[in-house]
Design a protein around this motif. Structure first.
Motif: not given
Length: 315
Positions: A225-238, A277-283, A285-293
């Motif tokens: 979430s964030g300002p529309a300009e920031d989120v849509l020109t610089n998306p950070r979540h896969p 797509q990052l996990v599928a490419a091997g990038n 971490t263990g936290a991705c599959t085990t640790t809640r955000l």
């Protein structure tokens, strides 16, 4: 104006399991602000919108309007719905084909016992861009174009002089040539009347054109979430990057495998990791599959719920 805090909404699922349609959401809509809530079908957007309207009761968390917690008594909800109005995506489904335009727009003022009904109807139609309003009083929905029908639906909401509109896919059923007109109308209502709006959509292009802030939802939670300009020109979540990749100006399309998981079986760790797509490419971490955000707080900063990027963009 309208805020959800730690909101959860569950429904009974198959085999006695509980489906977490909304699974911990913090979201706010400020005065005179347009917020776009985006995501795939089935991610919980409409359930969240219905809960914000008081049509669904949260399992946990709370909704506040103008700083006051929402009261679910019949009288309190009646008063609340004068201030917060819904605009649906399908004007033909929203309008009774046996009712004239006048009757459709007058329904809200009649329910709430407002005086000067004809003046309210005429003013609402004019604000919605149907001028002169008297020319539309005795028309039926089938006699109108798609854009005119959507304007009638918007006029029906405006007749109660609300402070907040919740628009669920307001242009999804319209031709491309008419969409811009309806979006321009919503922006004009914000500028002229100070209306706030939550626009629910799967179309990031629409969000780009209309929103001050964007909240991206996946499987019951806000993941960016964030300002529309920031989120849509610089998306950070896969996930946001994948949604944006379908826009015509995107250099490369990111194809997500599979469908959103069953909300009765939310994956461990990051709920997006089975399709990431990052996990599928091997990038990953263990936290991705085990640790809640952590659940993202409501706020204006550019925030993301992902183990692979910082939670807040401080640049």
């Amino acid at each position: 104006m309208l805020e959800a805090t730690d909101l959860q909404v569950e429904f009974s699922g198959r085999g006695g399991r509980r489906a977490r349609a909304v699974d911990g959401v913090n979201l706010s809509v400020g005065a005179g602000e347009i917020v776009a809530l985006v995501g795939e079908s089935g991610c919980g957007k409409t359930t969240l919108a219905r809960t914000l309207l008081g049509l669904e009761r949260p399992t946990a968390g709370r909704i506040t309007y103008d700083g006051t917690p929402l009261n679910y008594s019949t009288r309190a909800l009646r008063a609340f719905r004068r201030q917060v109005q819904l605009v649906l995506q399908d004007p033909m489904g929203s309008l009774n084909p046996r009712h004239t335009v006048y009757e459709a727009v007058a329904e809200g003022p009649r329910i709430h016992g407002l005086p000067d009904e004809e003046a309210l109807v005429a003013s609402a139609l004019a604000r919605a861009g149907l001028r002169p309003p008297e020319r539309f009083f005795q028309r039926y929905p089938h006699e109108l174009s798609g854009g005119q029908r959507q304007r009638v639906v918007i006029a029906g909401a405006l007749a109660l002089e609300p402070k907040v509109l919740i628009a669920d896919e307001p242009v999804a059923s319209l031709d491309a040539s008419v969409r811009g007109e309806i979006l321009a109308l919503l922006l004009r209502l914000r500028d002229d009347l100070g209306l706030s709006a939550l626009v629910v959509t799967h179309d990031l292009g629409l969000a780009w054109n209309i929103a001050d802030r964007v909240a991206v939802m996946y499987l019951g939670r806000i993941v960016e979430s964030g300002p529309a300009e920031d989120v849509l020109t610089n998306p950070r979540h896969p996930y946001t990057k994948a949604l944006l990749s379908v826009l015509p100006e995107s250099p490369a399309r990111i194809v997500l495998t599979g469908e959103p998981p069953d909300p009765t079986r939310i994956p461990s760790g990051c709920r997006f990791h089975p399709r990431c797509q990052l996990v599928a490419a091997g990038n990953g971490t263990g936290a991705c599959t085990t640790t809640r955000l952590d659940i993202l707080p409501a706020g204006a900063a550019h925030q993301v719920a992902c183990h692979l990027v910082p939670a807040v963009d401080n640049s």
